[in-house]
Design a protein around this motif. Structure first.
Motif, PDB file in Angstrom:
ATOM      1  N   MET A 118       0.840  -1.206   0.000  1.00 13.32           N
ATOM      2  CA  MET A 118       0.000   0.000   0.000  1.00 13.32           C
ATOM      3  C   MET A 118       0.871   1.251   0.000  1.00 13.32           C
ATOM      4  O   MET A 118       1.930   1.283   0.628  1.00 13.32           O
ATOM      5  N   SER A 119       0.416   2.282  -0.668  1.00 17.02           N
ATOM      6  CA  SER A 119       1.222   3.504  -0.815  1.00 17.02           C
ATOM      7  C   SER A 119       1.524   4.164   0.538  1.00 17.02           C
ATOM      8  O   SER A 119       2.645   4.638   0.747  1.00 17.02           O
ATOM      9  N   ILE A 120       0.576   4.171   1.444  1.00 21.53           N
ATOM     10  CA  ILE A 120       0.826   4.794   2.754  1.00 21.53           C
ATOM     11  C   ILE A 120       1.893   3.994   3.506  1.00 21.53           C
ATOM     12  O   ILE A 120       2.788   4.564   4.130  1.00 21.53           O
ATOM     13  N   ARG A 121       1.821   2.676   3.423  1.00 20.50           N
ATOM     14  CA  ARG A 121       2.818   1.830   4.083  1.00 20.50           C
ATOM     15  C   ARG A 121       4.197   2.037   3.445  1.00 20.50           C
ATOM     16  O   ARG A 121       5.213   2.077   4.139  1.00 20.50           O
ATOM     17  N   GLN A 122       4.240   2.180   2.132  1.00 21.95           N
ATOM     18  CA  GLN A 122       5.506   2.440   1.444  1.00 21.95           C
ATOM     19  C   GLN A 122       6.142   3.725   1.982  1.00 21.95           C
ATOM     20  O   GLN A 122       7.343   3.772   2.242  1.00 21.95           O
ATOM     21  N   ALA A 123       5.306   4.752   2.169  1.00 20.81           N
ATOM     22  CA  ALA A 123       5.801   6.024   2.708  1.00 20.81           C
ATOM     23  C   ALA A 123       6.285   5.852   4.146  1.00 20.81           C
ATOM     24  O   ALA A 123       7.313   6.422   4.535  1.00 20.81           O
ATOM     25  N   GLU A 124       5.565   5.049   4.937  1.00 20.89           N
ATOM     26  CA  GLU A 124       5.992   4.786   6.322  1.00 20.89           C
ATOM     27  C   GLU A 124       7.363   4.114   6.345  1.00 20.89           C
ATOM     28  O   GLU A 124       8.233   4.495   7.137  1.00 20.89           O
ATOM     29  N   MET A 125       7.537   3.125   5.499  1.00 15.29           N
ATOM     30  CA  MET A 125       8.816   2.402   5.463  1.00 15.29           C
ATOM     31  C   MET A 125       9.941   3.306   4.988  1.00 15.29           C
ATOM     32  O   MET A 125      11.060   3.235   5.510  1.00 15.29           O
ATOM     33  N   LYS A 126       9.649   4.174   4.034  1.00 13.22           N
ATOM     34  CA  LYS A 126      10.669   5.105   3.530  1.00 13.22           C
ATOM     35  C   LYS A 126      11.098   6.074   4.634  1.00 13.22           C
ATOM     36  O   LYS A 126      12.293   6.302   4.841  1.00 13.22           O
ATOM     37  N   ARG A 127      10.122   6.611   5.373  1.00 16.19           N
ATOM     38  CA  ARG A 127      10.445   7.523   6.481  1.00 16.19           C
ATOM     39  C   ARG A 127      11.267   6.797   7.556  1.00 16.19           C
ATOM     40  O   ARG A 127      12.207   7.348   8.104  1.00 16.19           O
TER      41      ARG A 127
END
Length: 131
Positions: A118-127
Motif C-alpha cells: 500500500m502507498s501509505i505503508r511504502q511512505a511509512e517504510m521510507k520515512r
C-alpha cells in the motif's frame, strides 16, 4: 459497535475484522490465533483486531496486547456478513476504505504483503529508513 466506531482509528490504525456466525467456527478460531501469533508484525503495521460475532465484539490492540469485549449486539456483524456467510475476513486501511474482503482465512504473510504494498505503508517504510 458499528462502522462509526471504526472511524476513530482512521489515519491511526489499520483494522482487521474477523467475523463469524459462531465463536467455535474453525476458520474464526484459526484466523484469530494466527494473527495473535504474529502480534509483533501486527503491531508494527498498526493493526487492531475486531473479533465480531452476532452478539459480541472483542477489540484487540496488538501494541498494547489488551482485549476489550463489548457484549452488546453488533452492527458490524449486520453490516459485513451476508446470510450465507459463516466466516469473513476484512482489512480496512488507514484511509478507512476496505482493502481486502474474503470468506477464507487470510494467511499472515499474505496480509503483511498486501499492507506493505500500500502507498501509505511504502511512505511509512521510507520515512523509517531515512531516520
Amino acid at each position: 459497535m458499528d462502522s462509526q466506531d471504526l472511524k476513530k482509528y482512521q489515519w491511526q490504525n489499520r483494522i482487521v475484522l474477523v467475523l463469524s456466525d459462531d465463536e467455535t467456527n474453525k476458520n474464526f478460531k484459526t484466523q484469530i490465533e494466527s494473527l495473535k501469533a504474529a502480534s509483533a508484525g501486527c503491531a508494527e503495521l498498526k493493526l487492531v483486531l475486531y473479533q465480531v460475532l452476532p452478539n459480541q465484539v472483542t477489540l484487540h490492540h496488538f501494541e498494547a496486547a489488551d482485549k476489550k469485549p463489548s457484549p452488546n449486539s453488533s452492527d458490524l456483524y449486520k453490516e459485513f456478513m451476508r446470510s450465507k456467510d459463516s466466516f469473513k475476513f476484512v482489512l480496512i486501511g488507514l484511509d478507512g476504505s476496505i482493502k481486502k474482503e474474503q470468506s477464507t482465512i487470510m494467511e499472515t504473510e499474505e496480509l503483511f504483503s498486501i499492507i506493505d504494498g500500500m502507498s501509505i505503508r511504502q511512505a511509512e517504510m521510507k520515512r523509517k529508513n531515512e531516520s
